[in-house]
Design an enzyme around this catalytic site. Structure first.
Site, short mmCIF file in Angstrom:
data_model
loop_
_atom_site.label_atom_id
_atom_site.label_comp_id
_atom_site.label_asym_id
_atom_site.label_seq_id
_atom_site.Cartn_x
_atom_site.Cartn_y
_atom_site.Cartn_z
N GLY A 123 0.87 -1.18 0.00
CA GLY A 123 0.00 0.00 0.00
C GLY A 123 0.90 1.22 0.00
O GLY A 123 1.80 1.31 -0.81
N GLU A 124 0.70 2.11 0.94
CA GLU A 124 1.57 3.28 1.11
C GLU A 124 2.08 3.30 2.54
O GLU A 124 1.29 3.47 3.49
CB GLU A 124 0.81 4.57 0.82
CG GLU A 124 0.78 4.99 -0.63
CD GLU A 124 2.17 5.16 -1.26
OE1 GLU A 124 2.32 4.76 -2.42
OE2 GLU A 124 3.09 5.69 -0.60
N SER A 125 3.38 3.14 2.69
CA SER A 125 3.95 3.03 4.04
C SER A 125 3.71 4.29 4.88
O SER A 125 3.46 4.20 6.08
CB SER A 125 5.44 2.70 3.97
OG SER A 125 6.11 3.61 3.12
N CYS A 176 6.06 -5.14 0.12
CA CYS A 176 6.26 -3.82 -0.47
C CYS A 176 6.21 -2.73 0.61
O CYS A 176 7.16 -2.62 1.39
CB CYS A 176 5.26 -3.62 -1.60
SG CYS A 176 5.81 -2.36 -2.76
N ARG A 193 12.79 3.76 -0.81
CA ARG A 193 11.40 3.78 -1.28
C ARG A 193 11.36 4.16 -2.76
O ARG A 193 12.13 4.99 -3.22
CB ARG A 193 10.56 4.79 -0.47
CG ARG A 193 10.39 4.39 0.97
CD ARG A 193 9.50 5.38 1.70
NE ARG A 193 8.17 5.42 1.11
CZ ARG A 193 7.38 6.48 1.13
NH1 ARG A 193 7.77 7.60 1.70
NH2 ARG A 193 6.19 6.42 0.57
N ILE A 245 5.13 -2.86 -7.67
CA ILE A 245 4.30 -1.66 -7.83
C ILE A 245 4.90 -0.54 -6.98
O ILE A 245 4.81 -0.56 -5.75
CB ILE A 245 2.85 -1.94 -7.39
CG1 ILE A 245 2.29 -3.15 -8.15
CG2 ILE A 245 1.98 -0.70 -7.60
CD1 ILE A 245 0.96 -3.64 -7.62
N ARG A 246 5.52 0.43 -7.65
CA ARG A 246 6.24 1.50 -6.93
C ARG A 246 7.02 0.88 -5.77
O ARG A 246 6.96 1.32 -4.62
CB ARG A 246 5.27 2.58 -6.45
CG ARG A 246 4.50 3.21 -7.61
CD ARG A 246 3.59 4.35 -7.19
NE ARG A 246 4.36 5.46 -6.73
CZ ARG A 246 4.22 6.03 -5.52
NH1 ARG A 246 3.30 5.60 -4.70
NH2 ARG A 246 4.97 7.04 -5.17
N HIS A 280 4.45 -7.75 -4.89
CA HIS A 280 3.14 -8.31 -4.52
C HIS A 280 2.98 -9.67 -5.21
O HIS A 280 2.90 -9.69 -6.45
CB HIS A 280 2.01 -7.42 -5.03
CG HIS A 280 1.91 -6.09 -4.38
ND1 HIS A 280 0.86 -5.75 -3.55
CD2 HIS A 280 2.69 -4.99 -4.46
CE1 HIS A 280 1.02 -4.49 -3.14
NE2 HIS A 280 2.11 -4.01 -3.69
N GLU A 319 0.26 -11.53 -4.32
CA GLU A 319 -1.15 -11.86 -4.10
C GLU A 319 -2.05 -11.45 -5.25
O GLU A 319 -3.20 -11.86 -5.31
CB GLU A 319 -1.63 -11.24 -2.77
CG GLU A 319 -1.91 -9.75 -2.80
CD GLU A 319 -0.66 -8.87 -2.69
OE1 GLU A 319 0.47 -9.39 -2.78
OE2 GLU A 319 -0.84 -7.65 -2.55
#
Ligand code: GLN
Length: 186
Positions: free
Chosen positions: A50-52, A81, A108, A130-131, A166, A168
């Site tokens: 997600g976004e840390s 991630c 990051r 993903i990023r 990822h 999943e």
């Protein structure tokens, strides 16, 4: 420990539900968790992608830092991630807080911006970067389970596992990474 391990996925933000079919196909039960009581009921925890920065804010807002530290001390944890960034002991670009569960250094968005997001085959399984962060340094006692383009992307030390990608999102159940993690429980 439950007879069938219960794998919690921290459900504050990010990619949570897509873990369910992988966890179930690996022989465990899935549970989305966001309260200290729910943390206590699981045998292991996934910190999802997600976004840390957003996750750190929500952990702070909901007072979850101490309850999470209790889980980290006692149970297997897998960071994906953004989750792997939370597990590192040093984070750059920019520097931010992390929980130092694994002696690794993360940059990051180290592959670049969203345009650099890509799929790749890791250990025979298609996964998504993903990023994603780039692992910049790894201490000796960390086991590198897979590398991609010369960079470690799947790591383990003791009860902790990290993937910068990822697995999943791939609709082929279970991923080898979910299988290994479920095997670490109990
Ligand atoms: N770029 C995100 C971060 O730095 C991680 C992206 C992801 O989890 N897919 O937190």
């Amino acid at each position: 420990m439950h007879e069938k391990p219960i794998i919690g996925v921290l459900a504050l933000q990010g990619c949570v539900d897509r873990h369910r079919p992988h966890i179930e196909a690996a022989g465990a039960s899935f549970c989305a968790v966001k309260t200290p009581k729910e943390f206590e009921a699981v045998d292991a925890l996934i910190l999802p992608g997600g976004e840390s920065t957003t996750m750190l804010k929500l952990i702070d807002t909901f007072g979850l830092e101490e309850p999470l530290k209790k889980v980290f001390a006692a149970k297997p944890v897998w960071g994906i991630c953004a989750g792997s960034i939370l597990m590192a002991d040093k984070v750059s670009n920019p520097i931010q807080k992390s929980f130092s569960l694994m002696p690794i250094t993360m940059e990051r968005n180290g592959y670049g911006r969203q345009l650099e997001s890509h799929n790749a085959v890791v250990e025979g399984f298609e996964v998504s970067f993903i990023r994603a962060p780039v692992v910049k340094a790894v201490n000796d006692n960390v086991e590198i389970l897979a590398s991609h383009e010369g960079v470690p992307v799947w790591l383990r030390s003791g009860q902790y596992m990290a993937t910068t990608f990822h697995p999943e999102l791939t609709l082929d159940y279970p991923s080898p990474m979910h299988q290994v993690f479920v095997g670490m429980v109990g």
